[in-house]
Design an enzyme around this catalytic site. Structure first.
Site, mmCIF file in Angstrom:
data_model
loop_
_atom_site.group_PDB
_atom_site.id
_atom_site.type_symbol
_atom_site.label_atom_id
_atom_site.label_comp_id
_atom_site.label_asym_id
_atom_site.label_seq_id
_atom_site.Cartn_x
_atom_site.Cartn_y
_atom_site.Cartn_z
ATOM 1 N N PHE A 142 0.846 -1.186 0.000
ATOM 2 C CA PHE A 142 0.000 0.000 0.000
ATOM 3 C C PHE A 142 0.885 1.241 0.000
ATOM 4 C CE2 PHE A 142 -3.503 -2.666 0.502
ATOM 5 C CZ PHE A 142 -4.680 -1.924 0.476
ATOM 6 N N CYS B 248 -5.815 15.294 0.391
ATOM 7 C CA CYS B 248 -7.119 14.942 -0.186
ATOM 8 C C CYS B 248 -7.819 16.227 -0.589
ATOM 9 C CB CYS B 248 -7.959 14.164 0.822
ATOM 10 S SG CYS B 248 -9.547 13.587 0.151
ATOM 11 N N CYS C 23 -16.353 15.157 2.699
ATOM 12 C CA CYS C 23 -16.427 13.799 3.258
ATOM 13 C C CYS C 23 -16.161 13.877 4.757
ATOM 14 C CB CYS C 23 -15.419 12.879 2.587
ATOM 15 S SG CYS C 23 -15.386 11.210 3.271
ATOM 16 N N CYS D 16 -14.426 10.001 6.930
ATOM 17 C CA CYS D 16 -13.123 9.377 6.683
ATOM 18 C C CYS D 16 -12.423 9.038 8.003
ATOM 19 C CB CYS D 16 -12.246 10.315 5.861
ATOM 20 S SG CYS D 16 -10.608 9.643 5.491
ATOM 21 N N ASP D 17 -11.835 7.829 8.071
ATOM 22 C CA ASP D 17 -11.141 7.402 9.297
ATOM 23 C C ASP D 17 -9.654 7.169 9.048
ATOM 24 O OD1 ASP D 17 -11.255 5.162 7.728
ATOM 25 O OD2 ASP D 17 -12.188 3.863 9.221
ATOM 26 N N THR D 18 -9.110 7.766 7.984
ATOM 27 C CA THR D 18 -7.723 7.513 7.576
ATOM 28 C C THR D 18 -6.838 8.719 7.858
ATOM 29 O OG1 THR D 18 -8.498 6.059 5.817
ATOM 30 C CG2 THR D 18 -6.244 6.864 5.643
ATOM 31 N N GLU E 252 -7.179 3.434 -5.513
ATOM 32 C CA GLU E 252 -8.433 3.617 -4.786
ATOM 33 C C GLU E 252 -8.696 5.112 -4.741
ATOM 34 O OE1 GLU E 252 -7.931 1.745 -0.990
ATOM 35 O OE2 GLU E 252 -8.270 -0.267 -1.796
ATOM 36 N N HIS F 173 -9.434 -6.431 7.002
ATOM 37 C CA HIS F 173 -8.147 -6.149 7.651
ATOM 38 C C HIS F 173 -8.343 -5.671 9.087
ATOM 39 C CE1 HIS F 173 -9.564 -2.492 5.752
ATOM 40 N NE2 HIS F 173 -8.769 -1.757 6.508
#
Length: 222
Positions: A25, A31, A46, A49-51, A128, A216
């Site tokens: 990855f 973003c 958005c 988002c949890d990233t 992605e 995951h």
């Protein structure tokens, strides 16, 4: 072009049609739908988002050329051999190398030069994306995850993975687009269990859609 990368790591793909596949990855920083800072979340396009895609981490960095970044990604794939040896697992070396370019929004940075450099190192290259930027034609796998309220220009690809539910991004808006696979992925958060039930019910009633679970997270992978 230079590249800013939050992290590069070797793992298994946890979602969608490629779930369970070994992959590197490459998470790009930045973003176009949220700054990544909590104080800005209420104003973001958005908001779920949890990233963490802000800045660079210890296994990311700034790369001045496509060659430099492609080499770093290749080292991450090759480095798995050392980990396998330490674990007492023989490495067959079989299977095509696979990299998932993600973010943030990777298409703010991912370009033909980097894709070409990764192809030269025998990688299959996936992205992605939120679908707000056109994807380079040279990509091998395109996964689009639309976000309510955002412009949507990438209307074809290999898989459409819709976080569900989104009040203003209903599945029927997307189901006639040119994708091979259509996935509903329950929105993570305080109502994950309820959102999963809703996604299951929708997939049962609309068999074009398949359920995508973040495996995951279930098994403790990065």
């Amino acid at each position: 072009m230079s590249y800013t990368v939050k992290e590069i790591f070797y793992t298994l793909q946890g979602e969608g049609a490629q779930a369970g596949r070994a992959a590197v990855f490459c998470r790009f920083s930045g973003c176009n739908l949220w700054t990544g800072r909590e104080e800005d979340r209420s104003r973001a396009v958005c908001q779920f988002c949890d990233t963490d895609f802000v800045g660079t981490g210890p296994d990311g960095g700034r790369f001045s050329t496509a060659t430099e970044l492609a080499d770093a990604i290749d080292r991450s794939w090759s480095g798995r051999a050392d980990d396998l040896v330490k674990a007492g697992i023989p490495d067959s070396g079989a299977g095509r190398k696979y990299v998932v370019c993600t973010g943030g929004e990777p298409l703010l940075q991912l370009d033909d030069a980097l894709i070409d450099a990764l192809h030269e190192r025998s990688f299959e290259v996936a992205v992605e994306t939120n679908g707000t930027k056109p994807a380079p034609a040279s990509l091998d796998w395109i996964c689009v995850s639309p976000k309510a309220g955002a412009p949507f220009v990438q209307t074809s690809g290999n898989e459409l993975k819709l976080v569900y539910p989104q009040e203003h991004a209903l599945p029927e808006k997307f189901e006639r687009l040119d994708f091979e696979h259509f996935f509903l992925q329950p929105m993570d958060g305080a109502e994950t269990a309820l959102n999963t039930e809703r996604a299951i019910e929708y997939c049962l009633a609309h068999p074009r859609w398949r359920l995508s679970i973040q495996t995951h997270k279930l098994v403790g992978l990065r």
